[in-house]
Motif scaffolding. Structure first.
Motif, PDB file in Angstrom:
ATOM      1  N   LEU A 218      49.373  42.481  21.721  1.00 36.57           N
ATOM      2  CA  LEU A 218      50.138  43.495  22.327  1.00 36.57           C
ATOM      3  C   LEU A 218      49.150  44.003  23.863  1.00 36.57           C
ATOM      4  O   LEU A 218      47.895  43.728  23.754  1.00 36.57           O
ATOM      5  N   PRO A 219      49.826  44.611  24.963  1.00 38.69           N
ATOM      6  CA  PRO A 219      48.988  45.228  25.957  1.00 38.69           C
ATOM      7  C   PRO A 219      47.926  45.883  25.587  1.00 38.69           C
ATOM      8  O   PRO A 219      46.713  46.033  26.288  1.00 38.69           O
ATOM      9  N   MET A 220      48.185  46.728  24.536  1.00 39.76           N
ATOM     10  CA  MET A 220      47.312  47.904  24.245  1.00 39.76           C
ATOM     11  C   MET A 220      45.846  47.172  23.454  1.00 39.76           C
ATOM     12  O   MET A 220      45.099  47.829  23.339  1.00 39.76           O
ATOM     13  N   HIS A 221      45.986  46.136  23.207  1.00 32.94           N
ATOM     14  CA  HIS A 221      44.962  45.133  22.576  1.00 32.94           C
ATOM     15  C   HIS A 221      44.026  44.419  23.499  1.00 32.94           C
ATOM     16  O   HIS A 221      43.193  43.612  23.115  1.00 32.94           O
ATOM     17  N   ALA A 222      44.572  44.233  24.688  1.00 29.58           N
ATOM     18  CA  ALA A 222      44.342  43.304  25.650  1.00 29.58           C
ATOM     19  C   ALA A 222      44.154  43.608  27.048  1.00 29.58           C
ATOM     20  O   ALA A 222      44.542  44.743  27.565  1.00 29.58           O
ATOM     21  N   LEU A 223      43.787  42.779  27.839  1.00 29.33           N
ATOM     22  CA  LEU A 223      43.550  42.934  29.717  1.00 29.33           C
ATOM     23  C   LEU A 223      44.426  41.892  30.396  1.00 29.33           C
ATOM     24  O   LEU A 223      44.680  40.730  29.532  1.00 29.33           O
ATOM     25  N   GLY A 224      45.144  42.286  31.361  1.00 27.46           N
ATOM     26  CA  GLY A 224      45.853  41.267  31.770  1.00 27.46           C
ATOM     27  C   GLY A 224      45.081  40.144  32.544  1.00 27.46           C
ATOM     28  O   GLY A 224      43.909  40.346  32.902  1.00 27.46           O
ATOM     29  N   VAL A 225      45.511  38.858  32.854  1.00 24.19           N
ATOM     30  CA  VAL A 225      44.925  37.781  33.292  1.00 24.19           C
ATOM     31  C   VAL A 225      45.666  37.164  34.174  1.00 24.19           C
ATOM     32  O   VAL A 225      46.994  36.893  33.918  1.00 24.19           O
ATOM     33  N   ARG A 226      45.455  36.704  35.495  1.00 17.77           N
ATOM     34  CA  ARG A 226      45.923  36.254  36.410  1.00 17.77           C
ATOM     35  C   ARG A 226      45.394  34.835  36.525  1.00 17.77           C
ATOM     36  O   ARG A 226      44.159  34.532  36.791  1.00 17.77           O
ATOM     37  N   VAL A 227      46.132  33.578  36.280  1.00 13.44           N
ATOM     38  CA  VAL A 227      45.514  32.210  36.367  1.00 13.44           C
ATOM     39  C   VAL A 227      46.251  31.567  37.642  1.00 13.44           C
ATOM     40  O   VAL A 227      47.504  31.609  37.967  1.00 13.44           O
ATOM     41  N   ILE A 228      45.123  31.363  38.374  1.00 16.74           N
ATOM     42  CA  ILE A 228      45.283  30.720  39.721  1.00 16.74           C
ATOM     43  C   ILE A 228      45.822  29.322  39.808  1.00 16.74           C
ATOM     44  O   ILE A 228      44.975  28.641  39.115  1.00 16.74           O
ATOM     45  N   ASP A 229      46.939  28.995  40.209  1.00 16.26           N
ATOM     46  CA  ASP A 229      47.318  27.599  40.092  1.00 16.26           C
ATOM     47  C   ASP A 229      48.354  27.538  41.213  1.00 16.26           C
ATOM     48  O   ASP A 229      48.552  28.558  42.053  1.00 16.26           O
ATOM     49  N   ARG A 230      48.890  26.334  41.261  1.00 11.87           N
ATOM     50  CA  ARG A 230      49.998  26.105  42.382  1.00 11.87           C
ATOM     51  C   ARG A 230      51.056  27.139  42.176  1.00 11.87           C
ATOM     52  O   ARG A 230      51.711  27.909  43.260  1.00 11.87           O
ATOM     53  N   THR A 231      51.674  27.677  40.895  1.00 12.92           N
ATOM     54  CA  THR A 231      52.379  28.844  40.631  1.00 12.92           C
ATOM     55  C   THR A 231      51.577  29.439  39.822  1.00 12.92           C
ATOM     56  O   THR A 231      51.311  29.409  38.719  1.00 12.92           O
ATOM     57  N   PRO A 232      51.210  30.774  40.474  1.00 10.94           N
ATOM     58  CA  PRO A 232      50.241  31.459  39.537  1.00 10.94           C
ATOM     59  C   PRO A 232      50.736  31.968  38.103  1.00 10.94           C
ATOM     60  O   PRO A 232      52.210  32.198  38.377  1.00 10.94           O
ATOM     61  N   ARG A 233      50.239  32.108  37.287  1.00 10.01           N
ATOM     62  CA  ARG A 233      50.761  32.378  35.907  1.00 10.01           C
ATOM     63  C   ARG A 233      50.061  33.824  35.363  1.00 10.01           C
ATOM     64  O   ARG A 233      48.909  34.068  35.753  1.00 10.01           O
ATOM     65  N   TRP A 234      50.834  34.501  34.444  1.00  7.69           N
ATOM     66  CA  TRP A 234      50.155  35.878  34.424  1.00  7.69           C
ATOM     67  C   TRP A 234      50.239  35.815  32.598  1.00  7.69           C
ATOM     68  O   TRP A 234      51.053  35.432  31.822  1.00  7.69           O
ATOM     69  N   GLY A 235      49.056  36.411  32.126  1.00 10.98           N
ATOM     70  CA  GLY A 235      48.910  36.355  30.426  1.00 10.98           C
ATOM     71  C   GLY A 235      47.928  37.639  30.001  1.00 10.98           C
ATOM     72  O   GLY A 235      47.864  38.738  30.897  1.00 10.98           O
ATOM     73  N   LEU A 236      47.565  37.631  28.833  1.00 10.76           N
ATOM     74  CA  LEU A 236      46.649  38.479  28.214  1.00 10.76           C
ATOM     75  C   LEU A 236      45.580  37.942  27.518  1.00 10.76           C
ATOM     76  O   LEU A 236      45.420  36.897  27.289  1.00 10.76           O
ATOM     77  N   SER A 237      44.279  38.673  27.599  1.00  8.17           N
ATOM     78  CA  SER A 237      43.148  38.193  26.946  1.00  8.17           C
ATOM     79  C   SER A 237      42.223  39.294  26.723  1.00  8.17           C
ATOM     80  O   SER A 237      42.494  40.635  27.102  1.00  8.17           O
ATOM     81  N   PHE A 238      41.045  38.954  25.949  1.00 10.63           N
ATOM     82  CA  PHE A 238      40.255  39.961  25.766  1.00 10.63           C
ATOM     83  C   PHE A 238      39.129  40.064  26.667  1.00 10.63           C
ATOM     84  O   PHE A 238      38.662  39.056  27.427  1.00 10.63           O
ATOM     85  N   ASP A 239      38.473  41.290  26.803  1.00 10.00           N
ATOM     86  CA  ASP A 239      37.357  41.719  27.723  1.00 10.00           C
ATOM     87  C   ASP A 239      36.116  40.483  27.383  1.00 10.00           C
ATOM     88  O   ASP A 239      35.651  39.806  28.483  1.00 10.00           O
ATOM     89  N   VAL A 240      35.474  40.197  26.094  1.00  9.18           N
ATOM     90  CA  VAL A 240      34.536  39.641  26.019  1.00  9.18           C
ATOM     91  C   VAL A 240      34.829  38.071  26.419  1.00  9.18           C
ATOM     92  O   VAL A 240      34.046  37.270  26.733  1.00  9.18           O
ATOM     93  N   VAL A 241      36.248  37.802  26.212  1.00 11.95           N
ATOM     94  CA  VAL A 241      36.625  36.201  26.711  1.00 11.95           C
ATOM     95  C   VAL A 241      36.371  36.305  28.216  1.00 11.95           C
ATOM     96  O   VAL A 241      35.619  35.251  28.562  1.00 11.95           O
ATOM     97  N   GLY A 242      36.801  37.286  28.771  1.00  6.31           N
ATOM     98  CA  GLY A 242      36.785  36.983  30.294  1.00  6.31           C
ATOM     99  C   GLY A 242      35.396  37.211  30.710  1.00  6.31           C
ATOM    100  O   GLY A 242      34.756  36.398  31.759  1.00  6.31           O
ATOM    101  N   ARG A 243      34.385  38.122  29.931  1.00 11.87           N
ATOM    102  CA  ARG A 243      32.954  38.144  30.524  1.00 11.87           C
ATOM    103  C   ARG A 243      32.274  36.806  30.120  1.00 11.87           C
ATOM    104  O   ARG A 243      31.354  36.231  31.119  1.00 11.87           O
ATOM    105  N   MET A 244      32.717  36.378  28.812  1.00 14.25           N
ATOM    106  CA  MET A 244      31.887  34.913  28.462  1.00 14.25           C
ATOM    107  C   MET A 244      32.088  33.932  29.577  1.00 14.25           C
ATOM    108  O   MET A 244      31.373  32.828  29.696  1.00 14.25           O
ATOM    109  N   ARG A 245      33.531  33.824  29.905  1.00  7.32           N
ATOM    110  CA  ARG A 245      34.024  32.785  30.567  1.00  7.32           C
ATOM    111  C   ARG A 245      33.585  33.030  32.307  1.00  7.32           C
ATOM    112  O   ARG A 245      34.059  31.937  32.991  1.00  7.32           O
ATOM    113  N   GLY A 246      33.094  34.025  32.493  1.00 13.13           N
ATOM    114  CA  GLY A 246      32.899  34.358  34.118  1.00 13.13           C
ATOM    115  C   GLY A 246      33.954  34.635  34.874  1.00 13.13           C
ATOM    116  O   GLY A 246      33.868  34.597  36.087  1.00 13.13           O
TER     117      GLY A 246
END
Length: 427
Positions: free
Chosen positions: A367-395
């Motif tokens: 659910l959006p209340m448990h996560a943050l938005g993520v934009r995946v840059i590609d030929r066609t950008p995709r949108w999803g959700l993930s946790f803050d610690v994932v974004g931080r650890m993955r840079g």
């Protein structure tokens, strides 16, 4: 209880993804980093000007086009209008086996209401309790993610798309009503009353920019609380506690509920590195963590178990028992006798609309209340959700609105996502 289990009344109302942080390899990687003397990596950020943000919003529209096409195709397989509309709702939903969408017994009331709406030419109203804030777990939503972000924008656009396609096949119109419920859990889960109110006001201001008119209506939940709310909920806690003591199935449901609530309830942590170790201990990985912090984690677990009956009483005796959704539907000018109940938790006879498109960074039950938005840059950008610690650890880079500094989403590349997936598989 006459020998029958009360478990269906108190079935777990929290999906397993609520506790998905416990299984995230990034959490254990962060734990190792902190124990070795490092710190949780700071999130780097960049600012996006208004024109760029508008472009991102257009990308969201493009991202859900295949979803809209799939809904139309599902309807086109049927000639009967009621069957068309039900097919659209099913195609827009997830976990349909758990909601028993094809079981005529479980769907009897839903089907009868849908038939009546079609016969009378009334608008289709799907109403559902959901969200209204971000969970106060720093490793999930972080210091950036307290306001509405692109995770919620994606969910709102998905629901607006559902309403639009229903309107194409039903002249009476269609609306999705969201009844935010975090404002009901300020005592048990530690949500800030002020923050949930501010979240709602921001979301109302966001809707026009998202291109959403009345396809989606976000209700002011507290405006529809009955006077008896506090009294009924407080009195009902004792009934829940008694059911837990007397019924093994209810005990099991409450235990599952508590496990999820540990990753929703405010732990009162302000230091991010301490939070890493704390939630690693809560997740069952206390090795190497200072004994005092492990003890705090165990005390938090016990406190969460103690407050679980209150959470269950709010959901069952409050929201359902006092007809809160029905009060909101009526208060917004629709008919509670005709509305179709939806949910973000899989329950028999109750559709669960998807809130994100389907790919590796869009877990469909998160659910959006448990996560943050993520934009995946590609030929066609995709949108999803993930946790803050994932974004931080993955840079990943945090993208914020230039005018306000408001967090919008994390940004990463397709290649980085693929490498991250390979790393998680190896773990």
């Amino acid at each position: 209880m006459d020998g029958a289990s009360a478990a269906p009344r108190y079935q777990s109302a929290v999906t397993q993804p609520a506790a998905a942080l416990a299984k995230a390899p990034e959490l254990l990687a962060a734990k190792r980093r902190v124990l070795s003397g490092g710190r949780l990596p700071p999130a780097s950020a960049r600012l996006a000007e208004p024109a760029e943000v508008d472009g991102f919003l257009r990308e969201l529209d493009q991202a859900i086009r295949p979803f809209e096409d799939a809904l139309r195709k599902a309807a086109a397989r049927h000639a009967d209008r009621s069957a068309q509309l039900k097919a659209i709702i099913k195609k827009a939903s997830i976990q349909t086996s758990k909601t028993r969408f094809e079981d005529p017994r479980d769907m009897a009331e839903f089907d009868a209401r849908l038939e009546r709406v079609v016969r009378r030419g009334e608008p289709i109203v799907l109403a559902m309790p959901e969200g209204g804030g971000k969970v106060p777990v720093p490793l999930k939503t972080g210091r950036f993610g307290r306001g509405p972000d692109f995770a919620e924008f994606l969910g709102l656009k998905m629901r607006a798309a559902l309403a639009r396609i229903l309107r194409e096949f039903h002249p009476g119109g269609a609306h999705v009503i969201v009844v935010p419920d975090t404002c009901l859990h300020t005592r048990d889960m530690g949500f800030s009353a002020e923050e949930t109110r501010g979240h709602l006001r921001k979301l109302w201001r966001d809707m026009p920019r998202l291109g959403i008119r009345d396809e989606v209506i976000v209700a002011d939940t507290l405006a529809y609380l009955p006077e008896a709310w506090d009294r009924v909920v407080q009195r009902s806690v004792a009934e829940v506690v008694a059911s837990i003591a007397e019924d093994a199935a209810v005990r099991e449901a409450a235990a599952a509920q508590a496990r999820s609530l540990m990753f929703i309830k405010d732990g009162g942590l302000s230091d991010e590195d301490e939070a890493v170790l704390f939630y690693a201990a809560v997740s069952g990985h206390p090795e190497g963590i200072p004994a005092g912090l492990v003890a705090e984690a165990m005390a938090f677990q016990a406190a969460t178990e103690r407050v679980t009956p209150l959470y269950m009483a709010i959901n069952h005796h409050g929201i359902r028992g006092l007809g809160l959704i029905e009060r909101a539907v009526d208060g917004l000018g629709f008919s509670s006798a005709s509305y179709l109940r939806a949910s973000v938790h899989a329950k028999p006879g109750c559709p669960r609309p998807a809130l994100s498109v389907f790919h590796a960074l869009a877990p469909v039950a998160l659910l959006p209340m448990h996560a943050l938005g993520v934009r995946v840059i590609d030929r066609t950008p995709r949108w999803g959700l993930s946790f803050d610690v994932v974004g931080r650890m993955r840079g990943w880079k945090a993208v914020c609105e230039a005018a306000t500094g408001r967090f919008l989403f994390y940004e990463t590349t397709h290649e980085d996502v693929e490498m991250a997936a390979a790393g998680r598989a190896a773990s």
